[in-house]
Every structure is written in structure tokens, then in C-alpha cells.
Design an enzyme around this catalytic site. Structure first.
Site, PDB file in Angstrom:
ATOM      1  N   TYR A 174       4.636 -15.003 -14.597  1.00  0.00           N
ATOM      2  CA  TYR A 174       3.740 -14.076 -14.106  1.00  0.00           C
ATOM      3  C   TYR A 174       2.140 -14.449 -14.193  1.00  0.00           C
ATOM      4  O   TYR A 174       1.442 -14.441 -13.574  1.00  0.00           O
ATOM      5  CB  TYR A 174       3.911 -12.833 -14.816  1.00  0.00           C
ATOM      6  CG  TYR A 174       2.769 -11.659 -14.457  1.00  0.00           C
ATOM      7  CD1 TYR A 174       2.772 -11.235 -13.040  1.00  0.00           C
ATOM      8  CD2 TYR A 174       1.992 -11.141 -15.145  1.00  0.00           C
ATOM      9  CE1 TYR A 174       1.910 -10.168 -12.793  1.00  0.00           C
ATOM     10  CE2 TYR A 174       1.086 -10.283 -14.858  1.00  0.00           C
ATOM     11  CZ  TYR A 174       1.182  -9.774 -13.682  1.00  0.00           C
ATOM     12  OH  TYR A 174       0.060  -8.554 -13.474  1.00  0.00           O
ATOM     13  N   ALA A 219       0.859  -1.213   0.038  1.00  0.00           N
ATOM     14  CA  ALA A 219      -0.126   0.044  -0.059  1.00  0.00           C
ATOM     15  C   ALA A 219       0.701   1.351  -0.217  1.00  0.00           C
ATOM     16  O   ALA A 219       0.443   2.374   0.064  1.00  0.00           O
ATOM     17  CB  ALA A 219      -1.065   0.200   1.292  1.00  0.00           C
ATOM     18  N   GLY A 253       1.636   3.260  -5.838  1.00  0.00           N
ATOM     19  CA  GLY A 253       0.585   2.679  -6.915  1.00  0.00           C
ATOM     20  C   GLY A 253      -0.877   2.328  -6.834  1.00  0.00           C
ATOM     21  O   GLY A 253      -1.372   3.330  -5.794  1.00  0.00           O
TER      22      GLY A 253
END
Length: 356
Positions: free
Chosen positions: A200, A46, A49
């Protein structure tokens, strides 16, 4: 003068189309005006972005915000900035490294001990197409952080989420899951040549499968679980992609690409929507493309794969199944030597604690 008319017209058409397309893919802002006074929200990653903007938006709505971040200096700075911008004093920075099972357990232990409730858990943090590398416990970095880290954290906070019901779990996935494949024989890329893109995509498919399986297991508890693709967002997450590494891409294509991506503030809106919207109460096990519920890729609907991934993930991170110890479910497929050592240490520690 006429010779400029055609080029200008073409440019104007392309630019206008790009703007319209951008407006379409951004999805707009969260339509709900709901506030969350008295509710506690835990958000991973957090400090920058989408995660930071999500924290700020939910702080504006009155929530008690716990920011779990690896870099505490940046996290403290972000928390301070959010407190100043929102005038909400209940925004806190906490140490959390999703590449470390030890750090995850310490973070969860602190939350369970110090927080009276957890109303929303947002599994936001992630890494994307990074170079080959392993986590502290020997897992592929992308699979370890994006999936296993959040898998363990969510499970460790489940009792608190159940006590706080109705509560919500939101995992930030990606459209990339549609080309993902779970290789149960080599989850950690130890047998085949490493492919950062496929690694990914595998981790993002795992996010969707985990969400669907968890939703099944939590039926009737009041805890809902959903996953979301936030859209194409301009953040540091894509720093390892070819667009950022190629001089041609960064100098020539980047300006056009920027027309199609949204700001982190807009990128946070889907997570905010799933966290606060009244109409999301009771909705669980779904995949959202920005603000719209959609069916995920066919491989994400494979219930057998979802169940198998759950069992394998449980063993990898050392979780005990209901009525079964880690010892009775020994490490099997997809495990690296490091993860087996980790499980052995966990079992030894549990045995020592039970004797005390």
C-alpha cells in the site's frame, strides 16, 4: 463523592484533548465558494466514501459530474441520490474498473468521444492493505489499482484535459507514502514475501512521484497536477486493517479512534478545494496534507525515481512514448508474465488497426 472527581477529570481531559486534536486533523471545510457551472469533472471511485461526497459537493457547485465506478448498481444508486440531493441533473454513472486495463481504455474512449471537455480529473479510487491478489492484467492489486490504473487513465484523458485548459488533475494519495519504497526490481511482489502494508505504501508513494513527474511534463499546457492526503477518514477503505479485524480493537479502541477521524464529507473537502479554489490556479506539482501545502517525504522528491517510474509504468500499461512505440521499448523490470502478454496483445492489436 470525591473519589469520582479524579477519574471524571482525567476522562474529561482526555475527551477534550481528543476533540481538539480531531478539529486540528480534520482541517475544516473548503474555504472557496467558487462554482463550476459549465465544467465537467471526472471522479473515480465515486459511489461511496470520499469520492461520493466529492461528487455531491461539486454537483452542488454546478458541475457536470462523471462518476467512474466498478459496481454499476451502487454507482447508479449514488448518482441518483446525488441528483436528488443537489437538484443537479448532470450527474452520470459510468463503468470503470481500475483493475482492468481494458475497462480503463473503454472508459477513456467513451469520455473522449462523448464529452466536449474535461476540466477536472480526480483520481480518487483506491484499495488499502487488501489480501494478496492480482489485477486482471497480472499486477499487484494495490499497485495496479492505486497507481497504474490512474496512470493509464490520466494519460488517456490528457488530450481532452489540454483542450479544456485551464484544467486540473488531482490524485488522492496518503500520508503512508512517507514510509513507501519503490522496488523497481519487484513492483508486483513476485520475488519477495508479500507485505500488504508495504504494498500500500509503495502505491501511495507512486501517486506522489507520478504527480510530480506529470506536472513537469505538462508545464505550459495549462493543465495543473497536484496530490493530496485527505486526512484520517471513516470509510470502508480501511476494512482490511487490524482495527477492523480485531475484536478488541473494534470494541474497545474503535470508540476512541472515532474521535480522531473525520466524516467522508469532511474528507472530501481537500479534493474539492484543489478542484475549485481560485488560488489554486496555476499551482502544480504540489503535495497537500489536507488543506495545507507541504513538502512530501524525501523519496517522493527523487526526480530520477519519478522519471524511472514513469518509463516503467508506461511500458507496463502499454502506452506509447512520444516518437517511440511500445515495440521499441520492450518490457523490462517489474513486469509479470501477465503484463508482458498484455503488452504483446496491445502491440498486435495496434499493428492490425494500422493495416486497416
Amino acid at each position: 463523592m470525591s473519589k469520582y472527581i479524579l477519574p471524571v477529570s482525567v476522562f474529561g481531559t482526555v475527551f477534550g484533548s481528543a476533540v481538539l486534536l480531531k478539529n486540528y486533523v480534520t482541517g475544516g471545510r473548503c474555504p472557496s465558494k467558487a462554482t463550476i457551472h459549465g465544467k465537467t469533472v471526472v471522479i473515480t471511485g465515486a459511489n461511496t466514501g470520499i469520492g461520493k461526497e466529492t461528487a455531491q459537493e461539486l454537483a452542488k457547485r454546478g458541475g457536470r459530474i462523471i462518476m467512474g465506478c466498478r459496481d454499476m448498481e451502487k454507482c447508479e444508486a449514488a448518482a441518483k441520490e446525488i441528483r436528488g440531493n443537489t437538484l443537479n441533473p448532470h450527474v452520470y454513472a459510468c463503468q470503470l474498473d481500475l483493475a482492468s486495463m481494458k475497462s480503463i481504455r473503454e472508459f477513456a474512449k467513451r469520455i473522449n468521444r462523448e464529452e466536449q471537455r474535461v476540466d477536472v480529473l480526480i483520481n480518487n479510487a483506491g484499495v488499502m492493505r487488501c489480501p494478496e491478489g492480482k489485477t486482471e492484467d497480472g499486477f499487484d492489486m494495490q499497485f495496479g489499482v492505486n497507481h497504474l490504473g490512474h496512470f493509464l487513465l490520466t494519460n488517456l484523458l490528457l488530450d481532452k484535459l489540454k483542450e479544456s485548459a485551464p484544467s486540473r488533475v488531482i490524485t488522492v494519495a496518503s500520508l503512508a507514502h512517507i514510509v513507501g519504497k519503490i522496488d523497481f526490481e519487484d513492483l508486483n511482489w513476485e520475488k519477495k514475501k508479500f507485505d500488504t502494508k508495504q504494498a500500500y505504501c509503495q502505491s501511495k508513494l507512486a501517486n506522489v512521484l507520478f504527480t510530480r513527474e506529470l506536472a513537469k511534463r505538462l508545464q505550459g499546457t495549462g493543465v495543473t497536477v497536484n496530490t493530496v492526503h485527505p486526512g484520517v477518514v471513516a470509510t470502508d477503505l480501511g476494512r482490511h486493517t487490524s482495527l477492523h479485524q480485531s475484536r478488541f480493537s473494534s470494541s474497545v479502541l474503535s470508540p476512541f479512534f472515532s474521535l480522531l477521524v473525520k466524516s467522508p464529507e469532511l474528507g472530501a473537502q481537500p479534493s474539492v478545494y484543489l478542484a475549485v479554489a481560485e488560488e489554486m490556479e496555476g499551482v502544480t506539482g504540489q503535495y497537500y496534507d489536507v488543506l495545507t501545502e507541504k513538502e512530501p517525504a524525501p523519496q517522493a522528491l527523487d526526480e530520477e525515481a519519478a522519471s524511472r517510474l514513469w518509463e516503467v509504468s508506461s511500458r507496463l500499461v502499454g502506452l506509447e512514448e512520444e516518437g517511440q512505440s511500445s515495440k521499441s521499448n520492450p518490457p523490462e523490470e517489474g513486469q509479470s508474465k501477465a503484463s508482458k502478454i498484455y503488452l504483446y496483445r496491445q502491440q498486435s492489436q495496434s499493428a492490425l488497426e494500422s493495416k486497416e
